[in-house]
Write a protein that holds these residues in place. Structure first.
Motif, short mmCIF file in Angstrom:
data_model
loop_
_atom_site.label_atom_id
_atom_site.label_comp_id
_atom_site.label_asym_id
_atom_site.label_seq_id
_atom_site.Cartn_x
_atom_site.Cartn_y
_atom_site.Cartn_z
N SER A 149 -17.41 1.40 10.44
CA SER A 149 -17.98 0.25 9.75
C SER A 149 -17.09 -0.96 9.96
CB SER A 149 -18.13 0.53 8.26
OG SER A 149 -16.86 0.66 7.63
N GLU A 150 -17.65 -2.15 9.71
CA GLU A 150 -16.87 -3.37 9.84
C GLU A 150 -15.78 -3.45 8.76
OE1 GLU A 150 -18.92 -7.02 10.11
OE2 GLU A 150 -19.93 -6.52 12.00
N HIS A 151 -16.03 -2.83 7.61
CA HIS A 151 -15.00 -2.80 6.57
C HIS A 151 -13.76 -2.06 7.07
CE1 HIS A 151 -13.17 -2.59 2.60
NE2 HIS A 151 -13.00 -1.29 2.79
N GLU A 152 -13.96 -0.90 7.70
CA GLU A 152 -12.83 -0.15 8.24
C GLU A 152 -12.17 -0.91 9.38
OE1 GLU A 152 -14.41 3.60 9.39
OE2 GLU A 152 -14.51 4.40 7.35
N ALA A 153 -12.98 -1.59 10.20
CA ALA A 153 -12.44 -2.35 11.32
C ALA A 153 -11.58 -3.51 10.82
CB ALA A 153 -13.58 -2.87 12.20
N LEU A 154 -12.05 -4.21 9.77
CA LEU A 154 -11.28 -5.33 9.22
C LEU A 154 -9.97 -4.85 8.61
CD1 LEU A 154 -11.14 -8.33 8.59
CD2 LEU A 154 -12.38 -7.89 6.47
N GLU A 155 -10.01 -3.71 7.94
CA GLU A 155 -8.78 -3.14 7.37
C GLU A 155 -7.78 -2.81 8.46
OE1 GLU A 155 -7.34 0.56 4.47
OE2 GLU A 155 -9.44 0.37 5.10
N ALA A 156 -8.27 -2.22 9.56
CA ALA A 156 -7.39 -1.89 10.69
C ALA A 156 -6.85 -3.16 11.33
CB ALA A 156 -8.16 -1.07 11.72
N ALA A 157 -7.69 -4.19 11.46
CA ALA A 157 -7.26 -5.45 12.06
C ALA A 157 -6.16 -6.10 11.22
CB ALA A 157 -8.44 -6.41 12.19
N ASP A 158 -6.30 -6.07 9.90
CA ASP A 158 -5.27 -6.61 9.01
C ASP A 158 -3.94 -5.91 9.22
OD1 ASP A 158 -6.39 -8.72 7.65
OD2 ASP A 158 -7.27 -7.49 6.08
N ARG A 159 -3.99 -4.58 9.27
CA ARG A 159 -2.74 -3.81 9.40
C ARG A 159 -2.09 -4.03 10.76
NH1 ARG A 159 -3.74 1.55 9.30
NH2 ARG A 159 -6.00 1.50 9.11
N VAL A 160 -2.90 -4.05 11.82
CA VAL A 160 -2.36 -4.24 13.16
C VAL A 160 -1.77 -5.64 13.31
CG1 VAL A 160 -2.98 -4.44 15.60
CG2 VAL A 160 -3.84 -2.53 14.25
N GLU A 161 -2.46 -6.65 12.77
CA GLU A 161 -1.98 -8.03 12.90
C GLU A 161 -0.68 -8.23 12.12
OE1 GLU A 161 -4.19 -12.24 13.29
OE2 GLU A 161 -4.61 -11.16 11.44
N ALA A 162 -0.60 -7.65 10.93
CA ALA A 162 0.64 -7.75 10.15
C ALA A 162 1.80 -7.10 10.88
CB ALA A 162 0.44 -7.10 8.78
N ALA A 163 1.57 -5.91 11.44
CA ALA A 163 2.62 -5.21 12.17
C ALA A 163 3.04 -5.99 13.41
CB ALA A 163 2.14 -3.81 12.57
N MET A 164 2.07 -6.62 14.08
CA MET A 164 2.38 -7.40 15.28
C MET A 164 3.38 -8.52 14.97
SD MET A 164 -0.28 -9.58 17.66
CE MET A 164 -0.63 -10.74 16.31
N HIS A 165 3.18 -9.22 13.86
CA HIS A 165 4.09 -10.30 13.50
C HIS A 165 5.46 -9.77 13.07
CE1 HIS A 165 1.53 -13.85 13.88
NE2 HIS A 165 0.53 -13.08 13.47
N VAL A 166 5.46 -8.62 12.39
CA VAL A 166 6.73 -8.02 12.00
C VAL A 166 7.53 -7.64 13.24
CG1 VAL A 166 7.81 -6.02 10.92
CG2 VAL A 166 5.94 -7.20 9.75
N TRP A 167 6.89 -7.00 14.21
CA TRP A 167 7.59 -6.59 15.44
C TRP A 167 8.07 -7.80 16.24
CZ3 TRP A 167 3.16 -2.62 15.94
CH2 TRP A 167 3.54 -1.42 15.34
N ARG A 168 7.28 -8.86 16.25
CA ARG A 168 7.71 -10.06 16.97
C ARG A 168 8.94 -10.68 16.32
NH1 ARG A 168 2.00 -13.24 18.22
NH2 ARG A 168 1.41 -12.05 20.08
N ARG A 169 8.96 -10.71 15.00
CA ARG A 169 10.11 -11.27 14.30
C ARG A 169 11.34 -10.40 14.48
NH1 ARG A 169 8.40 -12.70 8.27
NH2 ARG A 169 10.46 -13.67 8.31
#
Length: 266
Positions: A149-169
């Motif tokens: 579902s799009e709800h699950e996709a949005l939740e995954a996108a939030d988690r992946v995007e947050a991790a991406m910025h943490v790893w970049r920093r």
């Protein structure tokens, strides 16, 4: 707003106006055909009005003024702010390219997630897929997640995007106290760069797989908390043009698929 409400900032109001205008003009366009004249006229008229605020976003620079008697004096002149001067013309040109031409016409303030371990942001399942030493496939990772579902996709996108910025920093911060510490920091930095790159690939693949996905927490926070009108215009303008481009590409893919299927049947 009446009744003592604070309303929204000018930046957020313009961002919302551009988003709403896009939905009004292009929301019902699902076929590859020229845009109706009235909608094209509405888009041009309203966007010209919304973009006009950028004419007043300027920066000062030293210049010289020549007086009638021939003497010169130093003055502070104005010019468009550099980010607007560079990016806005490019977006307007892309806008012209994306609008379906008539048949008889020629074509013409940043938010970061709270710092925590990147693995904790994405969860063990996604982290294992991203940290695998072999070749990384974002499509295979998303298949394994079985997002239904799009709800699950949005939740995954939030988690992946947050991790991406943490790893970049984390990749940009390394403090060594010994030769071994320097080597260890270098290895950790390389790993964080790899993880951030894979997270970006996974996020892009996720947005392609779910084109109607709502704004992520990062996107929503940028829009809500940004107070810079110029940045709001550039962000919202580029966002709606990206959406339009994806819609056009999807329609082209559908036409090519239908043509290929008809050829096979024939």
């Amino acid at each position: 707003m009446s009744g003592g409400g604070k309303g929204v900032s000018t930046a957020a109001a313009i961002s919302n106006a551009i988003t709403n205008l896009y939905a009004t003009v292009f929301g019902s366009c699902h076929r590859l055909e020229p845009l109706p004249v009235e909608k094209k006229s509405m888009w041009r008229r309203e966007m010209d009005c919304l973009l006009s605020v950028c004419d007043y976003i300027v920066e000062f620079f030293p210049s010289k003024d020549i007086l009638p008697d021939g003497t010169t004096r130093e003055v502070m002149a104005t010019r468009p702010r550099s980010d607007i001067y560079v990016n806005l013309p490019a977006l307007e040109k892309l806008d012209d390219m994306l609008l379906f031409p008539d048949r008889d016409s020629s074509d013409k303030g940043c938010w970061y997630p709270n710092v925590q371990c990147g693995r904790a942001s994405v969860g063990d399942a996604i982290y294992r897929g991203m940290s695998f030493p072999g070749k990384f496939s974002p499509e295979y990772l998303l298949d394994c997640l079985e997002l239904s579902s799009e709800h699950e996709a949005l939740e995954a996108a939030d988690r992946v995007e947050a991790a991406m910025h943490v790893w970049r920093r984390k990749a940009g911060h390394g403090h060594a106290r010994s030769p071994w510490g320097a080597v260890k920091d270098l290895m950790e930095s390389d790993k964080n760069v790899m993880l951030a790159s894979r997270a970006e690939d996974a996020l892009l693949c996720l947005k392609h797989r779910f084109p109607g996905l709502s704004q992520t927490t990062l996107d929503a926070s940028k829009i809500q908390h940004n107070k810079d009108v110029g940045q709001a215009v550039l962000e919202s303008y580029s966002r709606v043009l990206e959406s339009l481009a994806y819609t056009i590409v999807t329609c082209i893919d559908d036409v090519l698929f239908a043509d290929e299927s008809a050829r096979k049947i024939g």
